[in-house]
Write a protein that holds these residues in place. Structure first.
Motif, PDB file in Angstrom:
ATOM      1  N   MET A 143       2.152  20.505 -86.733  1.00  9.85           N
ATOM      2  CA  MET A 143       2.741  19.384 -85.996  1.00  9.85           C
ATOM      3  C   MET A 143       1.694  18.284 -85.862  1.00  9.85           C
ATOM      4  O   MET A 143       0.604  18.524 -85.322  1.00  9.85           O
ATOM      5  N   PRO A 144       1.973  17.072 -86.333  1.00  9.39           N
ATOM      6  CA  PRO A 144       1.004  15.977 -86.246  1.00  9.39           C
ATOM      7  C   PRO A 144       0.927  15.416 -84.829  1.00  9.39           C
ATOM      8  O   PRO A 144       1.685  15.828 -83.943  1.00  9.39           O
ATOM      9  N   GLN A 145       0.021  14.477 -84.623  1.00  9.36           N
ATOM     10  CA  GLN A 145      -0.048  13.753 -83.353  1.00  9.36           C
ATOM     11  C   GLN A 145       1.018  12.657 -83.353  1.00  9.36           C
ATOM     12  O   GLN A 145       1.072  11.840 -84.274  1.00  9.36           O
ATOM     13  N   TRP A 146       1.851  12.671 -82.319  1.00  7.85           N
ATOM     14  CA  TRP A 146       2.905  11.658 -82.223  1.00  7.85           C
ATOM     15  C   TRP A 146       2.545  10.616 -81.169  1.00  7.85           C
ATOM     16  O   TRP A 146       1.844  10.900 -80.200  1.00  7.85           O
ATOM     17  N   LYS A 147       3.092   9.419 -81.382  1.00  5.31           N
ATOM     18  CA  LYS A 147       2.912   8.355 -80.387  1.00  5.31           C
ATOM     19  C   LYS A 147       3.857   8.551 -79.209  1.00  5.31           C
ATOM     20  O   LYS A 147       3.491   8.343 -78.065  1.00  5.31           O
ATOM     21  N   ASP A 148       5.093   8.939 -79.545  1.00  4.44           N
ATOM     22  CA  ASP A 148       6.119   9.105 -78.511  1.00  4.44           C
ATOM     23  C   ASP A 148       7.277   9.894 -79.111  1.00  4.44           C
ATOM     24  O   ASP A 148       7.209  10.372 -80.257  1.00  4.44           O
ATOM     25  N   ASP A 151       8.639   8.601 -82.425  1.00  7.03           N
ATOM     26  CA  ASP A 151       7.782   8.987 -83.546  1.00  7.03           C
ATOM     27  C   ASP A 151       8.086  10.434 -83.963  1.00  7.03           C
ATOM     28  O   ASP A 151       8.127  10.757 -85.157  1.00  7.03           O
ATOM     29  N   PHE A 152       8.296  11.305 -82.976  1.00  8.68           N
ATOM     30  CA  PHE A 152       8.666  12.690 -83.259  1.00  8.68           C
ATOM     31  C   PHE A 152       9.990  12.743 -84.023  1.00  8.68           C
ATOM     32  O   PHE A 152      10.124  13.496 -85.009  1.00  8.68           O
ATOM     33  N   ARG A 153      10.970  11.963 -83.600  1.00  5.16           N
ATOM     34  CA  ARG A 153      12.279  11.947 -84.263  1.00  5.16           C
ATOM     35  C   ARG A 153      12.161  11.472 -85.711  1.00  5.16           C
ATOM     36  O   ARG A 153      12.861  11.979 -86.604  1.00  5.16           O
ATOM     37  N   LYS A 154      11.286  10.525 -85.969  1.00  2.00           N
ATOM     38  CA  LYS A 154      11.089  10.042 -87.339  1.00  2.00           C
ATOM     39  C   LYS A 154      10.466  11.123 -88.223  1.00  2.00           C
ATOM     40  O   LYS A 154      10.735  11.191 -89.425  1.00  2.00           O
ATOM     41  N   TRP A 202      -3.140  19.213 -76.987  1.00  2.00           N
ATOM     42  CA  TRP A 202      -1.961  19.904 -77.537  1.00  2.00           C
ATOM     43  C   TRP A 202      -0.767  19.777 -76.591  1.00  2.00           C
ATOM     44  O   TRP A 202       0.335  19.416 -77.015  1.00  2.00           O
ATOM     45  N   ASN A 203      -0.988  20.068 -75.327  1.00  2.00           N
ATOM     46  CA  ASN A 203       0.108  20.011 -74.357  1.00  2.00           C
ATOM     47  C   ASN A 203       0.666  18.601 -74.220  1.00  2.00           C
ATOM     48  O   ASN A 203       1.884  18.413 -74.101  1.00  2.00           O
ATOM     49  N   ALA A 204      -0.220  17.624 -74.239  1.00  2.00           N
ATOM     50  CA  ALA A 204       0.236  16.238 -74.143  1.00  2.00           C
ATOM     51  C   ALA A 204       1.067  15.857 -75.362  1.00  2.00           C
ATOM     52  O   ALA A 204       2.069  15.139 -75.259  1.00  2.00           O
ATOM     53  N   ASN A 205       0.670  16.358 -76.541  1.00  2.00           N
ATOM     54  CA  ASN A 205       1.404  16.037 -77.762  1.00  2.00           C
ATOM     55  C   ASN A 205       2.798  16.650 -77.738  1.00  2.00           C
ATOM     56  O   ASN A 205       3.785  16.004 -78.123  1.00  2.00           O
ATOM     57  N   VAL A 206       2.901  17.899 -77.257  1.00  2.00           N
ATOM     58  CA  VAL A 206       4.213  18.536 -77.153  1.00  2.00           C
ATOM     59  C   VAL A 206       5.104  17.772 -76.189  1.00  2.00           C
ATOM     60  O   VAL A 206       6.296  17.560 -76.444  1.00  2.00           O
ATOM     61  N   SER A 207       4.539  17.314 -75.080  1.00  2.00           N
ATOM     62  CA  SER A 207       5.350  16.593 -74.098  1.00  2.00           C
ATOM     63  C   SER A 207       5.874  15.275 -74.660  1.00  2.00           C
ATOM     64  O   SER A 207       6.933  14.788 -74.240  1.00  2.00           O
ATOM     65  N   LYS A 208       5.159  14.695 -75.626  1.00  2.00           N
ATOM     66  CA  LYS A 208       5.620  13.442 -76.227  1.00  2.00           C
ATOM     67  C   LYS A 208       6.910  13.608 -77.024  1.00  2.00           C
ATOM     68  O   LYS A 208       7.611  12.631 -77.290  1.00  2.00           O
ATOM     69  N   THR A 209       7.226  14.836 -77.408  1.00  2.00           N
ATOM     70  CA  THR A 209       8.474  15.060 -78.156  1.00  2.00           C
ATOM     71  C   THR A 209       9.705  14.841 -77.294  1.00  2.00           C
ATOM     72  O   THR A 209      10.794  14.618 -77.800  1.00  2.00           O
ATOM     73  N   GLY A 210       9.522  14.964 -75.970  1.00  2.00           N
ATOM     74  CA  GLY A 210      10.665  14.897 -75.077  1.00  2.00           C
ATOM     75  C   GLY A 210      11.317  16.255 -74.871  1.00  2.00           C
ATOM     76  O   GLY A 210      12.338  16.350 -74.182  1.00  2.00           O
ATOM     77  N   SER A 212      10.582  20.729 -74.298  1.00  2.00           N
ATOM     78  CA  SER A 212       9.613  21.741 -73.896  1.00  2.00           C
ATOM     79  C   SER A 212       9.204  22.557 -75.118  1.00  2.00           C
ATOM     80  O   SER A 212       9.892  22.544 -76.147  1.00  2.00           O
ATOM     81  N   ALA A 213       8.107  23.283 -74.996  1.00  2.00           N
ATOM     82  CA  ALA A 213       7.667  24.135 -76.097  1.00  2.00           C
ATOM     83  C   ALA A 213       8.730  25.175 -76.429  1.00  2.00           C
ATOM     84  O   ALA A 213       8.904  25.548 -77.599  1.00  2.00           O
ATOM     85  N   ASN A 214       9.464  25.649 -75.416  1.00  2.00           N
ATOM     86  CA  ASN A 214      10.482  26.665 -75.651  1.00  2.00           C
ATOM     87  C   ASN A 214      11.700  26.136 -76.394  1.00  2.00           C
ATOM     88  O   ASN A 214      12.411  26.901 -77.056  1.00  2.00           O
ATOM     89  N   SER A 215      11.971  24.850 -76.282  1.00  2.00           N
ATOM     90  CA  SER A 215      13.150  24.298 -76.946  1.00  2.00           C
ATOM     91  C   SER A 215      12.856  23.778 -78.352  1.00  2.00           C
ATOM     92  O   SER A 215      13.780  23.505 -79.121  1.00  2.00           O
ATOM     93  N   LEU A 216      11.577  23.670 -78.711  1.00  2.00           N
ATOM     94  CA  LEU A 216      11.226  23.155 -80.041  1.00  2.00           C
ATOM     95  C   LEU A 216      11.810  23.966 -81.200  1.00  2.00           C
ATOM     96  O   LEU A 216      12.270  23.385 -82.192  1.00  2.00           O
ATOM     97  N   PRO A 217      11.810  25.315 -81.141  1.00  2.00           N
ATOM     98  CA  PRO A 217      12.348  26.064 -82.288  1.00  2.00           C
ATOM     99  C   PRO A 217      13.771  25.674 -82.656  1.00  2.00           C
ATOM    100  O   PRO A 217      14.083  25.519 -83.849  1.00  2.00           O
ATOM    101  N   SER A 218      14.650  25.507 -81.691  1.00  2.00           N
ATOM    102  CA  SER A 218      16.033  25.153 -82.015  1.00  2.00           C
ATOM    103  C   SER A 218      16.130  23.740 -82.572  1.00  2.00           C
ATOM    104  O   SER A 218      16.953  23.462 -83.448  1.00  2.00           O
ATOM    105  N   ILE A 219      15.268  22.825 -82.096  1.00  2.00           N
ATOM    106  CA  ILE A 219      15.258  21.459 -82.628  1.00  2.00           C
ATOM    107  C   ILE A 219      14.802  21.465 -84.081  1.00  2.00           C
ATOM    108  O   ILE A 219      15.388  20.787 -84.940  1.00  2.00           O
ATOM    109  N   LEU A 220      13.792  22.256 -84.370  1.00  2.00           N
ATOM    110  CA  LEU A 220      13.242  22.310 -85.724  1.00  2.00           C
ATOM    111  C   LEU A 220      14.213  22.963 -86.703  1.00  2.00           C
ATOM    112  O   LEU A 220      14.363  22.513 -87.838  1.00  2.00           O
ATOM    113  N   GLU A 221      14.870  24.055 -86.289  1.00  2.00           N
ATOM    114  CA  GLU A 221      15.809  24.687 -87.213  1.00  2.00           C
ATOM    115  C   GLU A 221      17.018  23.790 -87.466  1.00  2.00           C
ATOM    116  O   GLU A 221      17.557  23.764 -88.573  1.00  2.00           O
ATOM    117  N   ASP A 222      17.420  23.029 -86.459  1.00  2.45           N
ATOM    118  CA  ASP A 222      18.517  22.084 -86.667  1.00  2.45           C
ATOM    119  C   ASP A 222      18.137  20.992 -87.670  1.00  2.45           C
ATOM    120  O   ASP A 222      19.010  20.442 -88.362  1.00  2.45           O
TER     121      ASP A 222
END
Length: 528
Positions: A143-148, A151-154, A202-210, A212-222
């Protein structure tokens, strides 16, 4: 309720350096106290000279294996315990309390195929979706560093067809104690500062996605990812925590710290590592969940109870040896010993091997709600659930008079067993953590028999290293003698013990905290 003056007096901790000499001077060496009770003499002899612990551990941990709720292994464990109780002459039954999403682990392979070939140390997480026996190859990306969040959605479409690493890579694979033993003060300080900084970033970068760490797997598989890679290090050589998958359609795999680090460094430095994953786990639909309950029927007070408590289920990283195979086989051995030595106790002795503790004490909470007539007349509950060590702490769980009856029962236990035990009265009612809390919430004197650590939380608790070889059978035999003696003495009391509850300490609002409330179990579920 207790008045505040009395509550203050009883709320002070009572530390018993040695028992049964309850009032011995602190620090005085104590001679071995002869055992005069013939029942306790027989308990000690049977537990030490005819122990079945090793055989029980082998059958449960090596033959049955891990006991994840909803799996065939959990069903086999229920049936195994049932037949074992019956072979000892105890009446026993499986009691269904709910259902769960069924899942069966199959054969799996995780291999790096580029830039070199290497079989990776890792495992499917519990309830992980399968590749259906097909080998799925893909590039591994970090996972790269996102601005916000925009940026994560892109970035999201770029994960299509790839395995995504969503855990923070570790700066060091050496536990802190290893650094403390060999590192210089300067290198330790530098390493800790770097590790803290990387964690914050790391934690700050995850929070920029909008998310939680627990919800990322479903977003990524989608978004089309073909797999999710994690590494949940337990801060011990070779140990990773193994929990449940949060993906719904693609496999989730936990990779060892060492191999996860290799993949992460290769990806970060532009080598585009590729892995091939093949799994054959199966979804089994909805399956029933059970508690296994056995009893030694009482004679004088057959409708009053002493309960031996342990959860039978486990996570799936190792074989559930210390969490909670040790509690299970100890309580089963106590039942075997008591049935042989004390076949006609005054009160009925129940053995509760609970299901789905790991998902929220579901089995014991269901038992409390479904069996009010038993709970209402329960003398005491003794619970084991924190590893292989000998018991060294007993808390009064917030019951005002627990110092009295716990003291009486402990005074009957051989002092070579109790010499390290410390007690705290009236103690604090546990709100969760293990199955005694289900009974405490109902106002029943229920006590956690807390054990020596033996590195429990870092080495074995929910890890891939929680296996037979970590058991310390001398300590378990000690716990059998302790628990069998206390259960015997509790069953022989002339009356039910006093259940008066302490006044709880004040909370932030200046009012006493509430006693833990009875909570509804989850009677159906998927994964967590």
């Amino acid at each position: 309720m207790l008045n505040r003056k009395t509550s203050f007096f009883l709320a002070s901790a009572v530390w018993l350096a040695t028992i049964p000499a309850l009032y011995a001077q602190r620090g005085r060496a104590q001679a071995e106290v002869p055992i005069t009770d013939p029942v306790i003499q027989q308990i000690v002899g049977e537990a030490n000279n005819n122990s079945q612990l090793e055989d029980l551990a082998f059958e449960l941990l090596d033959v049955v294996g891990p006991r994840l709720v909803g799996t065939p292994q959990m069903t086999r464990a229920n049936d195994w315990a049932l037949e074992k109780f019956k072979s000892w002459g105890l009446s026993a039954e499986k009691q269904q309390f709910g259902e769960w999403h069924g899942w069966e682990r199959g054969i799996s392979h995780i291999d790096m195929v580029h830039p070199r070939v290497k079989t990776l140390a890792g495992t499917q997480l519990a309830w992980s979706p399968s590749t259906n026996g097909k080998a799925i190859e893909g590039e591994v990306v970090t996972m790269p560093q996102w601005k916000d969040s925009l940026d994560f959605r892109k970035w999201l479409p770029s994960v299509k067809g790839k395995y995504v690493m969503i855990s923070q890579p570790q700066l060091t694979g050496r536990p802190d104690y290893n650094w403390k033993e060999y590192g210089t003060p300067e290198s330790i300080t530098r390493m800790n500062a770097q590790r803290d900084s990387l964690t914050s970033i790391w934690n700050a970068n995850v929070s920029k996605t909008g998310f939680s760490a627990n919800s990322l797997p479903s977003i990524l598989e989608d978004a089309g990812a073909v797999g999710i890679l994690t590494s949940y290090w337990s801060y011990e050589f070779g140990a990773n925590k193994i929990f449940g998958a949060r993906s719904k359609s693609v496999p989730s795999l936990d990779i060892s710290l060492e191999d996860y680090g290799i993949l992460h460094r290769l990806a970060e430095k532009g080598h585009k590592p590729r892995i091939q994953v093949e799994t054959s786990s199966k979804s089994l639909g909805v399956v029933p969940s059970f508690n296994t309950i056995a009893e030694i029927k009482g004679t004088e007070f057959p409708d009053e109870y002493v309960i031996l408590s342990a959860h039978l289920d486990s996570w799936e990283g190792g074989s559930g040896a210390t969490d909670n195979g040790t509690g299970t086989i100890t309580m089963m051995e106590v039942a075997r010993v008591l049935k042989k030595i004390l076949p006609n106790p005054k009160r009925t002795i129940l053995i509760g091997l609970w299901g789905s503790e790991e998902q929220g004490l579901n089995g014991s909470r269901a038992f409390v709600i479904d069996n009010p007539e038993i709970v209402e007349k329960t003398q005491a509950v003794f619970n084991l659930d924190n590893g292989t060590g000998r018991v060294v702490n007993i808390d009064g769980s917030g019951f005002v008079h627990s110092y009295d009856y716990i003291g009486r029962w402990l005074s009957a236990v051989p002092n070579n067993i109790t010499k390290e035990i410390k007690t705290s009265f009236p103690g604090t009612p546990g709100g969760g953590g293990s199955d005694h809390a289900s009974f405490v919430a109902a106002g029943i004197p229920a006590f956690m028999l807390s054990s020596l650590s033996w590195g429990y939380f870092s080495i074995t608790w929910h890890t891939n290293l929680d296996t037979y070889d970590k058991l310390v059978f001398d300590d378990l035999r000690s716990n059998v003698i302790l628990t069998a003696t206390m259960a015997y003495k509790a069953s022989e009391e002339p009356e039910l013990v006093n259940r008066e509850r302490r006044v709880m300490p004040e909370g932030r609002n200046g009012q006493p905290n509430a006693w833990p409330a009875i909570r509804q179990p989850r009677r159906t579920g998927v994964g967590y």
